[in-house]
Design a protein around this motif. Sequence first.
Motif, PDB file in Angstrom:
ATOM      1  N   LEU A  60      -1.342  -6.567  39.148  1.00 54.75           N
ATOM      2  CA  LEU A  60      -0.360  -6.043  40.095  1.00 54.75           C
ATOM      3  C   LEU A  60      -0.874  -6.182  41.523  1.00 54.75           C
ATOM      4  N   THR A  61      -0.015  -6.609  42.435  1.00 53.17           N
ATOM      5  CA  THR A  61      -0.359  -6.638  43.861  1.00 53.17           C
ATOM      6  C   THR A  61       0.245  -5.407  44.518  1.00 53.17           C
ATOM      7  N   ILE A  62      -0.596  -4.606  45.149  1.00 50.68           N
ATOM      8  CA  ILE A  62      -0.136  -3.377  45.803  1.00 50.68           C
ATOM      9  C   ILE A  62      -0.041  -3.607  47.307  1.00 50.68           C
ATOM     10  N   HIS A  63       1.154  -3.466  47.856  1.00 46.34           N
ATOM     11  CA  HIS A  63       1.355  -3.496  49.306  1.00 46.34           C
ATOM     12  C   HIS A  63       1.219  -2.060  49.805  1.00 46.34           C
ATOM     13  N   PHE A  64       0.452  -1.875  50.862  1.00 47.37           N
ATOM     14  CA  PHE A  64       0.257  -0.503  51.343  1.00 47.37           C
ATOM     15  C   PHE A  64       0.172  -0.455  52.863  1.00 47.37           C
ATOM     16  N   GLY A  65       0.412   0.726  53.396  1.00 48.40           N
ATOM     17  CA  GLY A  65       0.211   1.019  54.811  1.00 48.40           C
ATOM     18  C   GLY A  65      -0.647   2.267  54.915  1.00 48.40           C
ATOM     19  N   LEU A  66      -1.704   2.211  55.704  1.00 49.65           N
ATOM     20  CA  LEU A  66      -2.605   3.349  55.901  1.00 49.65           C
ATOM     21  C   LEU A  66      -2.510   3.806  57.353  1.00 49.65           C
ATOM     22  N   LYS A  67      -2.170   5.090  57.561  1.00 49.72           N
ATOM     23  CA  LYS A  67      -2.113   5.659  58.911  1.00 49.72           C
ATOM     24  C   LYS A  67      -3.356   6.514  59.157  1.00 49.72           C
ATOM     25  N   LEU A  68      -4.005   6.272  60.295  1.00 52.41           N
ATOM     26  CA  LEU A  68      -5.148   7.075  60.720  1.00 52.41           C
ATOM     27  C   LEU A  68      -4.810   7.658  62.085  1.00 52.41           C
ATOM     28  N   LYS A  69      -4.932   8.957  62.241  1.00 58.07           N
ATOM     29  CA  LYS A  69      -4.541   9.622  63.483  1.00 58.07           C
ATOM     30  C   LYS A  69      -5.690  10.454  64.034  1.00 58.07           C
ATOM     31  N   ASN A  70      -6.071  10.178  65.288  1.00 53.73           N
ATOM     32  CA  ASN A  70      -7.022  11.018  66.006  1.00 53.73           C
ATOM     33  C   ASN A  70      -6.220  12.128  66.675  1.00 53.73           C
ATOM     34  N   LYS A  71      -6.361  13.351  66.194  1.00 61.25           N
ATOM     35  CA  LYS A  71      -5.558  14.471  66.690  1.00 61.25           C
ATOM     36  C   LYS A  71      -6.148  15.126  67.941  1.00 61.25           C
TER      37      LYS A  71
END
Length: 198
Positions: A60-71
Motif C-alpha cells: 500500500l502507498t500511503i499519501h500523508f500530510g504532516l503539520k508542525l506548528k511552533n506555538k
Amino acid sequence: MAQSFDYGFVIRCSCTLSFTLGLFVLMPVMLNLFSSPLSPSFSINIFDDQAFNMTTRTNLTIHFGLKLKNKNSAIGLHYPDQLNITFSYFPNVSMIVSLAYYNLDGFYQGNGKGRLVRDVVETSSFPGVLEGTDFIAFRVDLVATYKYKLAGSKRHKVELGCVVGVNVTNGTKIQMGFNRLVEPGLDSKLKKVEYNSY
C-alpha cells in the motif's frame, strides 16, 4: 517679570514615567514569553486525497500530510535530529504490526511558524482488518527532538501518536482531516505496545 517654564524638567519626568511603565508593563510580558515556552504541536492527515482500494492486496502507498506548528510567538525552534514516523496497523487489540517508516531531516522553525510536509510512503505489506470490525485501524507514531532558540536550551524529546480508522467497505476515514498527535497513554488506543512483524 515673567516666569520661565522648565522644559527640561517635563522631559525628564516624561522619560522617567515611560521607563517605569515599560519596566512594570513590558517586563512581565517579556518574562512570560521567554520563561514558559510552549511545546510544538504535530498533526497528520492520511488518505484524505487518496482512494483507498481494498481489492488490491499488494503493498500500500500511503499519501500523508504532516503539520508542525511552533506555538511560540517570540522563540524559534530547532529540530536538530531526524524526525521519525512509523506507520502501523492493529490486526487485533493486543498487537500492532509496522508497515512503513519515514524520516524527515532536522530543520529550523521560526517564531510562530507552521510547516506542512506532504509526501508518500510505500508499505512493506497490505494491512489487515481489525479483528471483529469492518475497518483497518492505522496507527501513526512520531519521535522527535527539539530545542528552543534560547541560550542554554536543552533538547526535548517527544513521542506522539494517533489512530486513524478506515472503513474497508467504502474506503472512507472514520475521522476526516488532520488528526492531532498526542502522547501515548492519554488515549487508551495509544498505549505503548511492542511491535510485531508478520
